[in-house]
Design a protein around this motif. Structure first.
Motif, PDB file in Angstrom:
ATOM      1  N   ASP A 108       0.831  -1.206   0.000  1.00 10.38           N
ATOM      2  CA  ASP A 108       0.000   0.000   0.000  1.00 10.38           C
ATOM      3  C   ASP A 108       0.869   1.260   0.000  1.00 10.38           C
ATOM      4  O   ASP A 108       0.525   2.259  -0.626  1.00 10.38           O
ATOM      5  CB  ASP A 108      -0.901  -0.011   1.242  1.00 10.38           C
ATOM      6  CG  ASP A 108      -2.292   0.536   0.948  1.00 10.38           C
ATOM      7  OD1 ASP A 108      -2.826   0.246  -0.138  1.00 10.38           O
ATOM      8  OD2 ASP A 108      -2.843   1.257   1.806  1.00 10.38           O
ATOM      9  N   ARG A 112       1.957   1.665  -4.712  1.00 11.78           N
ATOM     10  CA  ARG A 112       0.911   2.435  -5.406  1.00 11.78           C
ATOM     11  C   ARG A 112       1.510   3.751  -5.900  1.00 11.78           C
ATOM     12  O   ARG A 112       2.039   4.538  -5.099  1.00 11.78           O
ATOM     13  CB  ARG A 112      -0.261   2.719  -4.451  1.00 11.78           C
ATOM     14  CG  ARG A 112      -0.911   1.460  -3.902  1.00 11.78           C
ATOM     15  CD  ARG A 112      -2.050   1.822  -2.969  1.00 11.78           C
ATOM     16  NE  ARG A 112      -3.175   2.322  -3.713  1.00 11.78           N
ATOM     17  CZ  ARG A 112      -4.309   1.641  -3.921  1.00 11.78           C
ATOM     18  NH1 ARG A 112      -4.460   0.445  -3.400  1.00 11.78           N
ATOM     19  NH2 ARG A 112      -5.280   2.164  -4.618  1.00 11.78           N
ATOM     20  N   ASP A 113       1.375   3.990  -7.183  1.00 10.69           N
ATOM     21  CA  ASP A 113       2.001   5.180  -7.776  1.00 10.69           C
ATOM     22  C   ASP A 113       1.473   6.475  -7.163  1.00 10.69           C
ATOM     23  O   ASP A 113       2.203   7.453  -7.067  1.00 10.69           O
ATOM     24  CB  ASP A 113       1.773   5.194  -9.300  1.00 10.69           C
ATOM     25  CG  ASP A 113       2.588   4.097  -9.975  1.00 10.69           C
ATOM     26  OD1 ASP A 113       3.564   3.607  -9.357  1.00 10.69           O
ATOM     27  OD2 ASP A 113       2.228   3.711 -11.104  1.00 10.69           O
ATOM     28  N   PRO A 157      -4.744  -4.627  -6.668  1.00  9.03           N
ATOM     29  CA  PRO A 157      -5.148  -3.962  -5.428  1.00  9.03           C
ATOM     30  C   PRO A 157      -6.481  -4.496  -4.898  1.00  9.03           C
ATOM     31  O   PRO A 157      -6.645  -4.683  -3.694  1.00  9.03           O
ATOM     32  CB  PRO A 157      -5.247  -2.493  -5.838  1.00  9.03           C
ATOM     33  CG  PRO A 157      -4.280  -2.358  -6.970  1.00  9.03           C
ATOM     34  CD  PRO A 157      -4.321  -3.665  -7.706  1.00  9.03           C
ATOM     35  N   THR A 207      -5.801   5.566   1.041  1.00  8.74           N
ATOM     36  CA  THR A 207      -6.070   4.445   0.135  1.00  8.74           C
ATOM     37  C   THR A 207      -7.303   3.699   0.650  1.00  8.74           C
ATOM     38  O   THR A 207      -7.679   3.832   1.824  1.00  8.74           O
ATOM     39  CB  THR A 207      -4.880   3.478   0.132  1.00  8.74           C
ATOM     40  OG1 THR A 207      -4.744   2.946   1.455  1.00  8.74           O
ATOM     41  CG2 THR A 207      -3.592   4.176  -0.269  1.00  8.74           C
TER      42      THR A 207
END
Ligand SMILES: N[C@@H](CCC(=O)N[C@@H](CS)C(=O)NCC(=O)O)C(=O)O
Length: 240
Positions: A108, A112-113, A157, A207
């Motif tokens: 996480d 994640r970009d 994800p 997120t």
């Protein structure tokens, strides 16, 4: 006095590392005098990871489980009154948190970009600006290769959320039975599981995984309950 070699605080959390937060819980619970020594560089620590402790005699012990064993050697009992079966169950819970849920935290934060620029700034702000990108991107690539080999990195994800949900559900089911995982009092399993849950909650970008825990009163109240039971009131925490 024991020195805890730890990554620095993250917001109001003891450390950006849940294992360092766990070590702080173990130390406070043990009643041994200790102080924190912050560093962002794990390279000289045993296993090149943090946490580690430096004992009063100058011995350096790395890994939160080895720190637990050391403190038990000094007389700490992290599972008072638990039967052998309860201790076995507790060990399995700890492994679920540290060897599965933890890697969801890693993915996480690092995978994640949309989160990465914030994490990079938080973790690597001490590096000179020119070196920050190449060093942090290299570390990120090597961590993601590790996550791919471990397997969790191969899930999407959404698939990861569904897998983690089952662990969170198991923890929640236990918390319906009592304030702590093993019943009425805080024990070792809580000192491992609560910091991992807190790390999920504290992911610096909102997120779906972070919001899942942050929006769940059973889990958030549990995290705070464990911290308060061991560390005492919040204000004492960052200055230990
Ligand atoms: N099994 C170890 C895990 C410690 C760990 O994974 N520490 C991470 C931070 S959360 C670390 O220092 N990573 C540095 C690296 O892998 O280079 C423990 O229980 O202490």
């Amino acid at each position: 006095m024991i020195a805890l070699l730890t990554y620095p605080p993250l917001g109001h959390s003891f450390s950006l590392s849940p294992f360092c937060a766990k070590a702080a819980l173990l130390l406070d619970y043990s009643g041994q005098p200790w102080r924190r020594e912050d560093t962002n560089d794990p390279r000289t620590a045993p296993y090149r990871k943090l946490p580690a402790i430096r004992t009063a005699e100058g011995r350096v012990i790395g890994d939160s489980d080895a720190i637990r064993l050391y403190l038990e050697g000094l007389g700490a009992d992290f599972q008072p009154g638990l039967s052998d079966i309860e201790k076995a169950f507790s060990r399995a819970l700890i492994r679920m948190a540290e060897e599965h849920l933890y890697f969801h935290v890693v993915l996480d934060r690092w995978g994640r970009d949309e989160v990465w620029p914030t994490v990079r700034q938080m973790y690597f702000h001490e590096l000179p600006a020119l070196l920050r990108k190449p060093i942090s991107n290299g570390l990120r690539r090597s961590l993601m290769r590790g996550m791919d080999a471990q397997g969790l990195g191969r899930f999407s994800p959404q698939e990861r959320l569904e897998r983690a949900e089952q662990d969170l559900g198991a923890i929640t089911d236990l918390l319906w039975q009592g304030p702590y995982l093993m019943g009425a009092t805080v024990t070792l399993a809580d000192m491992s599981v609560a910091p991992i849950l807190n790390a999920i909650r504290q992911t610096p970008v909102e997120t779906p995984f972070a919001l899942r825990v942050a929006g769940d009163p059973i889990l958030t109240e549990y995290i705070d309950r464990v911290e308060e039971a061991v560390h005492g009131p919040k204000t004492a925490r960052l200055t230990a």
